[in-house]
Design an enzyme around this catalytic site. Structure first.
Site, PDB file in Angstrom:
ATOM      1  N   GLY A 227      -6.231  34.658 -22.293  1.00 56.07           N
ATOM      2  CA  GLY A 227      -5.949  35.972 -21.726  1.00 56.07           C
ATOM      3  C   GLY A 227      -5.728  35.881 -20.236  1.00 56.07           C
ATOM      4  O   GLY A 227      -5.864  34.818 -19.631  1.00 56.07           O
ATOM      5  N   SER A 228      -5.365  37.017 -19.624  1.00 53.42           N
ATOM      6  CA  SER A 228      -5.126  37.031 -18.186  1.00 53.42           C
ATOM      7  C   SER A 228      -5.400  38.425 -17.643  1.00 53.42           C
ATOM      8  O   SER A 228      -5.745  39.348 -18.382  1.00 53.42           O
ATOM      9  CB  SER A 228      -3.675  36.616 -17.877  1.00 53.42           C
ATOM     10  OG  SER A 228      -2.768  37.562 -18.405  1.00 53.42           O
ATOM     11  N   GLY A 229      -5.233  38.578 -16.322  1.00 54.06           N
ATOM     12  CA  GLY A 229      -5.418  39.879 -15.695  1.00 54.06           C
ATOM     13  C   GLY A 229      -6.844  40.378 -15.679  1.00 54.06           C
ATOM     14  O   GLY A 229      -7.081  41.579 -15.564  1.00 54.06           O
ATOM     15  N   SER A 230      -7.821  39.465 -15.811  1.00 50.19           N
ATOM     16  CA  SER A 230      -9.251  39.809 -15.865  1.00 50.19           C
ATOM     17  C   SER A 230      -9.610  40.649 -17.078  1.00 50.19           C
ATOM     18  O   SER A 230     -10.674  41.274 -17.107  1.00 50.19           O
ATOM     19  CB  SER A 230      -9.685  40.549 -14.586  1.00 50.19           C
ATOM     20  OG  SER A 230      -9.576  39.716 -13.466  1.00 50.19           O
TER      21      SER A 230
ATOM     22  N   GLY B  86     -11.223  41.639 -20.278  1.00 49.66           N
ATOM     23  CA  GLY B  86     -12.376  41.163 -21.033  1.00 49.66           C
ATOM     24  C   GLY B  86     -13.320  40.283 -20.244  1.00 49.66           C
ATOM     25  O   GLY B  86     -14.258  39.718 -20.815  1.00 49.66           O
TER      26      GLY B  86
ATOM     27  N   ARG C 289       1.937  29.855 -13.502  1.00 49.49           N
ATOM     28  CA  ARG C 289       3.007  30.832 -13.305  1.00 49.49           C
ATOM     29  C   ARG C 289       2.879  31.439 -11.911  1.00 49.49           C
ATOM     30  O   ARG C 289       1.874  31.266 -11.233  1.00 49.49           O
ATOM     31  CB  ARG C 289       2.892  31.954 -14.341  1.00 49.49           C
ATOM     32  CG  ARG C 289       1.497  32.574 -14.347  1.00 49.49           C
ATOM     33  CD  ARG C 289       1.335  33.707 -15.321  1.00 49.49           C
ATOM     34  NE  ARG C 289      -0.062  34.098 -15.472  1.00 49.49           N
ATOM     35  CZ  ARG C 289      -0.764  34.811 -14.608  1.00 49.49           C
ATOM     36  NH1 ARG C 289      -0.180  35.224 -13.500  1.00 49.49           N
ATOM     37  NH2 ARG C 289      -2.018  35.117 -14.838  1.00 49.49           N
TER      38      ARG C 289
END
Length: 410
Positions: free
Chosen positions: A158-161, A163, A283
């Site tokens: 996952g990404s974007g913080s 969870g 990225r």
């Protein structure tokens, strides 16, 4: 002569338009392939060419690109990871299929699995927090006890913080574990949970292209237990020794993870033992980072990334040094976003280069503790950190908004 097309796999809510604008400036025709083009609000107003396709289906993407080649010259293919970082691995596969410059998909996939990434970094002796992988609630509790509370608990993919939470006691640990295990699995996610030692200290990030460190910035977060970014500044205020340590570890990460092509972003905490790696993202980061780097150093990472993608010579030389910073606007409660005011006055403050509001009036606000909580940002630039921070504060103080809380249940 056939048009030279730049294929963009999915869009991006914060930097997608910047890619489109840069592509046009380079004489390219941008074409967005997306499962749901309507989610990107810049596509329709700009009358951009879009093709609806299942971007989880690599074969379907290959078919669409093959059809496009009948009417145009595909100069390059890139895309955006968003929450689902597997998209960028798909981009690498498409580049290989069509003989175009691009990232190695196997390296991207290994890096996007945070546990696999940790294992590879550990073998190379890269400084990191202690970590464990868990599959169920009992595993999570056992791993947390081994490491010692407080711990960071997050999905392995996952990404974007999304969870990601600091669990300070057993009750918080149990509640967050239950939340993660109850989530509906989607493409790019899993029920595997990573438990990490809470590395304490200032947060920094290094942005790289190829085997070169382009910029090092600093970030600050909103209140725990979540990790929602409140502010970001480039360049970070570092000593020569601190910069060299971060740069050296960053390049070691790239070698270890075989990320020698294209942009990457490495997040650090500077602890009492020096820099420890929190995460390597294979990225270019979104939101305000590319803009801040351009303002701070005169390096347009988006344009230079496109040049790399289409096989042209790039230019990553720093042209100047300013201090650029962003302040993110964060709601303090859930409810209906009624109105926001003062953004035009804030934009008129000398030294402010951008004020952007993401959330429209009458939108429900439900804070999730990740990047989606942000309702806007303000960017300032000046010759010094103190001056930039003062400009930002003056502008932010002019902005106000109202949120009506949801009615109480029962």
């Amino acid at each position: 002569m056939a048009r030279r097309a730049l294929i963009l796999v999915e869009g991006h809510r914060s930097i997608g338009l910047q890619y489109v604008t840069a592509a046009k400036r380079l004489g390219l025709h941008p074409v967005t392939l997306s499962a749901d083009p309507a989610q990107y609000d810049y596509l329709a107003p700009e009358s951009l060419e879009t093709i609806r396709v299942d971007t989880d289906d690599c074969d379907a993407l290959i078919r669409e690109c093959s059809q496009l080649r009948a009417t145009c010259d595909i100069a390059g293919i890139t895309g955006f990871s968003g929450v689902d970082e597997s998209i960028y691995a798909t981009v690498g596969k498409l580049c290989q299929r069509f003989g175009l410059p691009g990232p190695d998909p196997a390296s991207i996939e290994r890096c996007c699995d945070k546990y696999t990434q940790r294992q590879l970094l550990a073998v190379a002796g890269i400084p990191m927090p202690a970590y464990r992988l868990a599959m169920d609630a009992a595993d999570v509790k056992s791993c947390a006890m081994e490491i010692g509370l407080p711990v960071i608990v997050k999905p392995a993919v996952g990404s974007g913080s999304c969870g990601v939470r600091l669990c300070r006691n057993v009750d918080e640990l149990a509640r967050h574990t239950a939340y993660l295990l109850a989530r509906e699995p989607t493409h790019g996610t899993s029920s595997r949970i990573l438990i990490e030692e809470f590395a304490q200290g200032p947060q920094y990030s290094a942005d790289t292209v190829g085997d070169e460190v382009i910029a090092v910035g600093a970030a600050s977060f909103d209140r725990p237990p979540h990790f929602v970014v409140r502010g970001s500044v480039f360049p970070a205020l570092l000593t020569e020794y601190e910069y060299k340590r971060i740069a050296d570890v960053s390049l070691s990460c790239l070698r270890c993870l075989d990320l020698g092509w294209g942009p990457a972003n490495i997040e650090f905490r500077w602890t009492k033992c020096g820099p420890v790696v929190i995460e390597v993202n294979p990225r270019l980061p979104g939101w305000t980072t590319p803009r801040l780097i351009q303002l701070a150093h005169g390096v347009d990472l988006i344009t230079e990334h496109i040049r790399l993608v289409i096989g042209e010579e790039w230019d990553l030389r720093r042209r100047h040094t300013q201090v650029a910073a962003a302040r993110f606007l964060l709601p303090d409660q859930d409810g209906i976003f009624d109105w926001i005011d003062g953004d035009s006055r804030a934009a008129a403050v000398p030294g402010i280069v951008e004020v952007k509001i993401y959330t429209k009036p009458q939108t429900p606000i439900i804070r999730k503790g990740d990047f989606q909580d942000t309702i806007g940002h303000v960017i300032a630039v000046s010759p010094s950190l103190s001056q930039t921070e003062a400009i930002l504060q003056r502008a932010v103080d002019l902005i106000g908004w109202s949120i009506t809380p949801f009615p109480a249940l029962g």
